[in-house]
Design a protein around this motif. Sequence first.
Motif, PDB file in Angstrom:
ATOM      1  N   THR A  35     -68.224  69.707  68.199  1.00 29.63           N
ATOM      2  CA  THR A  35     -68.761  69.611  69.549  1.00 29.63           C
ATOM      3  C   THR A  35     -67.692  70.119  70.514  1.00 29.63           C
ATOM      4  O   THR A  35     -66.513  70.214  70.154  1.00 29.63           O
ATOM      5  N   ALA A  36     -68.082  70.411  71.730  1.00 28.86           N
ATOM      6  CA  ALA A  36     -67.116  70.872  72.730  1.00 28.86           C
ATOM      7  C   ALA A  36     -66.050  69.806  72.975  1.00 28.86           C
ATOM      8  O   ALA A  36     -64.871  70.123  73.149  1.00 28.86           O
ATOM      9  N   VAL A  53     -68.605  76.049  67.664  1.00 28.27           N
ATOM     10  CA  VAL A  53     -68.602  74.998  68.680  1.00 28.27           C
ATOM     11  C   VAL A  53     -70.006  74.839  69.227  1.00 28.27           C
ATOM     12  O   VAL A  53     -70.650  75.815  69.603  1.00 28.27           O
ATOM     13  N   SER A  54     -70.461  73.588  69.275  1.00 28.79           N
ATOM     14  CA  SER A  54     -71.781  73.292  69.808  1.00 28.79           C
ATOM     15  C   SER A  54     -71.645  72.599  71.151  1.00 28.79           C
ATOM     16  O   SER A  54     -70.762  71.760  71.338  1.00 28.79           O
ATOM     17  N   GLY A  55     -72.501  72.968  72.082  1.00 30.92           N
ATOM     18  CA  GLY A  55     -72.483  72.325  73.389  1.00 30.92           C
ATOM     19  C   GLY A  55     -73.565  72.863  74.295  1.00 30.92           C
ATOM     20  O   GLY A  55     -74.303  73.784  73.939  1.00 30.92           O
ATOM     21  N   ARG A  56     -73.642  72.280  75.479  1.00 26.87           N
ATOM     22  CA  ARG A  56     -74.631  72.674  76.486  1.00 26.87           C
ATOM     23  C   ARG A  56     -73.928  73.530  77.526  1.00 26.87           C
ATOM     24  O   ARG A  56     -72.854  73.188  78.002  1.00 26.87           O
ATOM     25  N   VAL A 100     -76.186  75.530  72.712  1.00 24.61           N
ATOM     26  CA  VAL A 100     -75.824  76.728  71.964  1.00 24.61           C
ATOM     27  C   VAL A 100     -74.761  76.372  70.926  1.00 24.61           C
ATOM     28  O   VAL A 100     -74.087  75.347  71.033  1.00 24.61           O
ATOM     29  N   VAL A 101     -74.616  77.242  69.932  1.00 23.34           N
ATOM     30  CA  VAL A 101     -73.511  77.181  68.986  1.00 23.34           C
ATOM     31  C   VAL A 101     -72.804  78.522  69.100  1.00 23.34           C
ATOM     32  O   VAL A 101     -73.429  79.568  68.985  1.00 23.34           O
ATOM     33  N   VAL A 102     -71.492  78.480  69.351  1.00 24.08           N
ATOM     34  CA  VAL A 102     -70.695  79.688  69.505  1.00 24.08           C
ATOM     35  C   VAL A 102     -69.774  79.812  68.296  1.00 24.08           C
ATOM     36  O   VAL A 102     -69.077  78.866  67.940  1.00 24.08           O
TER      37      VAL A 102
END
Length: 149
Positions: A35-36, A53-56, A100-102
């Motif tokens: 997560t972020a 990295v997953s986050g909004r 999103v996932v970056v």
Amino acid sequence: MSIGRKLTIAGVILAAATAYTAYLGASAGWKYYLTADECLANAPDLLGVRLRVSGRIASGTLQISPRRDRAEFALVAGSDALHVLCHGAIPDNLTEEIEVVVEGRMEEPGKVRGEKILTRCASKYESQQPGKLQGNGQVARGPQRESRR
């Protein structure tokens, strides 16, 4: 040296190379994403490491180049933000306030250089029509009618 011994040695070398390649591939993918918040908390240990990295996407931070080959935004991480700069193909549905996932590398604490962006918008694909498969795997049914016999 006999042909059988040569083939055995070649087989052992080939098996070792295959096992080493499999190990490298598996070790890179053992953890699907951070997560972020986790990324910021462990930033010194993650410098230069490939990660997901997953986050909004934070409101008011998304900037997409006119050619749609570069995007810059911040991922919400508690009271802080993780800054992301991505080069490459940008998804058409990339907007603010979505998950999103970056995929990329952390260049410096709090900044990720992304190579790929995956949008996470499963609700967009759920069916509301009767007889269609819903996101939970159940078939949506229309209004029930009483049967006459």
